[in-house]
Design a protein around this motif. Structure first.
Motif, mmCIF file in Angstrom:
data_model
loop_
_atom_site.group_PDB
_atom_site.id
_atom_site.type_symbol
_atom_site.label_atom_id
_atom_site.label_comp_id
_atom_site.label_asym_id
_atom_site.label_seq_id
_atom_site.Cartn_x
_atom_site.Cartn_y
_atom_site.Cartn_z
ATOM 1 N N GLY A 25 27.029 9.957 -3.727
ATOM 2 C CA GLY A 25 26.576 8.975 -2.742
ATOM 3 C C GLY A 25 26.585 9.453 -1.309
ATOM 4 N N THR A 26 26.568 10.758 -1.098
ATOM 5 C CA THR A 26 26.645 11.304 0.259
ATOM 6 C C THR A 26 25.498 10.803 1.143
ATOM 7 N N HIS A 27 24.287 10.841 0.631
ATOM 8 C CA HIS A 27 23.140 10.364 1.412
ATOM 9 C C HIS A 27 22.929 8.862 1.237
ATOM 10 N N ALA A 28 23.294 8.344 0.086
ATOM 11 C CA ALA A 28 23.129 6.907 -0.143
ATOM 12 C C ALA A 28 23.911 6.096 0.880
ATOM 13 N N ARG A 29 25.049 6.612 1.298
ATOM 14 C CA ARG A 29 25.887 5.855 2.231
ATOM 15 C C ARG A 29 25.186 5.610 3.560
ATOM 16 N N TRP A 30 24.644 6.670 4.177
ATOM 17 C CA TRP A 30 24.003 6.463 5.472
ATOM 18 C C TRP A 30 22.681 5.721 5.317
ATOM 19 N N LEU A 31 22.038 5.871 4.162
ATOM 20 C CA LEU A 31 20.812 5.118 3.929
ATOM 21 C C LEU A 31 21.097 3.613 3.910
ATOM 22 N N VAL A 32 22.173 3.220 3.232
ATOM 23 C CA VAL A 32 22.560 1.811 3.209
ATOM 24 C C VAL A 32 22.928 1.344 4.617
ATOM 25 N N GLU A 33 23.663 2.191 5.342
ATOM 26 C CA GLU A 33 24.054 1.822 6.710
ATOM 27 C C GLU A 33 22.843 1.684 7.616
ATOM 28 N N ASP A 34 21.778 2.431 7.328
ATOM 29 C CA ASP A 34 20.548 2.320 8.114
ATOM 30 C C ASP A 34 19.715 1.095 7.738
ATOM 31 N N GLY A 35 20.127 0.397 6.679
ATOM 32 C CA GLY A 35 19.426 -0.837 6.311
ATOM 33 C C GLY A 35 18.528 -0.739 5.094
ATOM 34 N N TYR A 36 18.582 0.382 4.374
ATOM 35 C CA TYR A 36 17.730 0.541 3.195
ATOM 36 C C TYR A 36 18.374 -0.078 1.952
ATOM 37 N N GLU A 37 17.521 -0.491 1.026
ATOM 38 C CA GLU A 37 17.972 -0.906 -0.297
ATOM 39 C C GLU A 37 17.954 0.342 -1.180
ATOM 40 N N VAL A 38 19.109 0.739 -1.698
ATOM 41 C CA VAL A 38 19.232 2.037 -2.362
ATOM 42 C C VAL A 38 19.709 1.877 -3.800
ATOM 43 N N LEU A 39 19.022 2.553 -4.702
ATOM 44 C CA LEU A 39 19.499 2.725 -6.073
ATOM 45 C C LEU A 39 19.722 4.212 -6.286
ATOM 46 N N LEU A 40 20.933 4.579 -6.659
ATOM 47 C CA LEU A 40 21.280 5.973 -6.951
ATOM 48 C C LEU A 40 21.392 6.138 -8.460
ATOM 49 N N VAL A 41 20.744 7.166 -8.982
ATOM 50 C CA VAL A 41 20.892 7.492 -10.402
ATOM 51 C C VAL A 41 21.362 8.930 -10.511
ATOM 52 N N ASP A 42 22.294 9.163 -11.417
ATOM 53 C CA ASP A 42 22.857 10.500 -11.608
ATOM 54 C C ASP A 42 23.340 10.615 -13.049
ATOM 55 N N PRO A 43 23.198 11.804 -13.644
ATOM 56 C CA PRO A 43 23.601 11.955 -15.052
ATOM 57 C C PRO A 43 25.096 12.182 -15.250
ATOM 58 N N VAL A 44 25.855 12.314 -14.162
ATOM 59 C CA VAL A 44 27.289 12.610 -14.271
ATOM 60 C C VAL A 44 28.084 11.319 -14.022
ATOM 61 N N PRO A 45 28.798 10.818 -15.015
ATOM 62 C CA PRO A 45 29.549 9.571 -14.845
ATOM 63 C C PRO A 45 30.504 9.582 -13.655
ATOM 64 N N LYS A 46 31.144 10.709 -13.412
ATOM 65 C CA LYS A 46 32.063 10.821 -12.274
ATOM 66 C C LYS A 46 31.346 10.536 -10.964
ATOM 67 N N HIS A 47 30.133 11.053 -10.822
ATOM 68 C CA HIS A 47 29.370 10.837 -9.587
ATOM 69 C C HIS A 47 28.993 9.373 -9.406
ATOM 70 N N VAL A 48 28.632 8.722 -10.487
ATOM 71 C CA VAL A 48 28.240 7.318 -10.395
ATOM 72 C C VAL A 48 29.414 6.477 -9.912
ATOM 73 N N GLU A 49 30.591 6.737 -10.453
ATOM 74 C CA GLU A 49 31.773 6.000 -10.023
ATOM 75 C C GLU A 49 32.100 6.301 -8.557
ATOM 76 N N GLN A 50 31.980 7.558 -8.144
ATOM 77 C CA GLN A 50 32.254 7.919 -6.756
ATOM 78 C C GLN A 50 31.258 7.255 -5.817
ATOM 79 N N ALA A 51 29.998 7.210 -6.219
ATOM 80 C CA ALA A 51 28.965 6.612 -5.360
ATOM 81 C C ALA A 51 29.217 5.128 -5.160
#
Length: 234
Positions: free
Chosen positions: A57-83
């Motif tokens: 979620g490194t980029h998803a975070r600032w995208l949300v802060e900028d006002g975007y509606e964000v869906l992040l998809v990733d094949p690694v379960p650890k990353h999804v939980e971290q995001a």
């Protein structure tokens, strides 16, 4: 969901990807430059952004802060939980860049900032690009990052300070205060040093006797071999 290479899944399960873009100068530069370029090209918020292979979620975070509606998809379960934890307000779920159940023409921008350099087969990379185009709205943005197959050599050349003279075999390479090492170019058909030159050796600054080195592998067209000892670098 299409399965990913077990080696990739295992690597990211152990590796802390969440800190990569924040704890080193190179990582920080990559993050800042990527954000700068995206902010130039993204449609204005509250556009919908699909972050494919978005990791922790490194980029998803600032995208949300900028006002975007964000869906992040990733094949690694650890990353999804971290995001989900690192980027509040971002939706995150397991997904694959090559195939998804997301509706077509539904995202104002699609980001592929990681998947392409994990997909080693050309057909898989094309599948990821086709999927990104499918889910993006007509005229929407698809932002892609890739890594050259020569990037490792380029990075090593820069970090090791290899000069044209050294690469041409015309100058010795010196590790300050420790070891003087001679670089040799070995041509494909020959197991011996080029032009009848003597076998390369390493001379320690502490006066130890030179040590002969085995002939480098000649399977590749040519190889640049650093004969410096690892112990001298410690």
């Amino acid at each position: 969901m299409t399965s990913i290479d077990p080696l990739i899944a295992s690597y990211y399960t152990e590796y802390d990807e969440a800190s990569r873009l924040h704890t080193t100068a190179v990582g920080r530069l990559e993050f800042e430059r990527t954000r700068e370029l995206l902010r130039r090209s993204l449609p204005p918020p509250p556009a919908r952004v699909l972050d494919v292979g978005g990791g922790p979620g490194t980029h998803a975070r600032w995208l949300v802060e900028d006002g975007y509606e964000v869906l992040l998809v990733d094949p690694v379960p650890k990353h999804v939980e971290q995001a989900r934890e690192y980027a509040p307000g971002c939706s995150a779920e397991l997904g694959d860049a090559r195939e998804s159940a997301l509706p077509a023409d539904s995202w104002d921008a699609v980001l592929l900032l990681g998947p392409l350099y994990h997909l080693s087969e050309r057909g898989e990379r094309l599948a990821a690009l086709r999927e990104a185009r499918r889910v993006a709205v007509p005229g929407g943005l698809v932002a892609v990052a890739g890594i050259s197959r020569h990037s490792l050599l380029q990075e090593y050349t820069v970090s090791a300070g290899l000069t044209p003279e050294l690469l041409a075999g015309e100058a010795p390479w010196t590790w300050p205060g420790r070891t003087r090492a001679v670089w040799t170019r070995t041509c494909r058909a020959s197991g011996a040093p080029p032009n009848g030159s003597p076998t390369s050796s390493t001379t320690s600054s502490r006066g130890a006797a030179p040590r002969e080195r085995p002939t480098p592998c000649a399977r590749s067209r040519c190889a640049w071999t650093d004969w410096s000892s690892r112990s001298a670098r410690s």
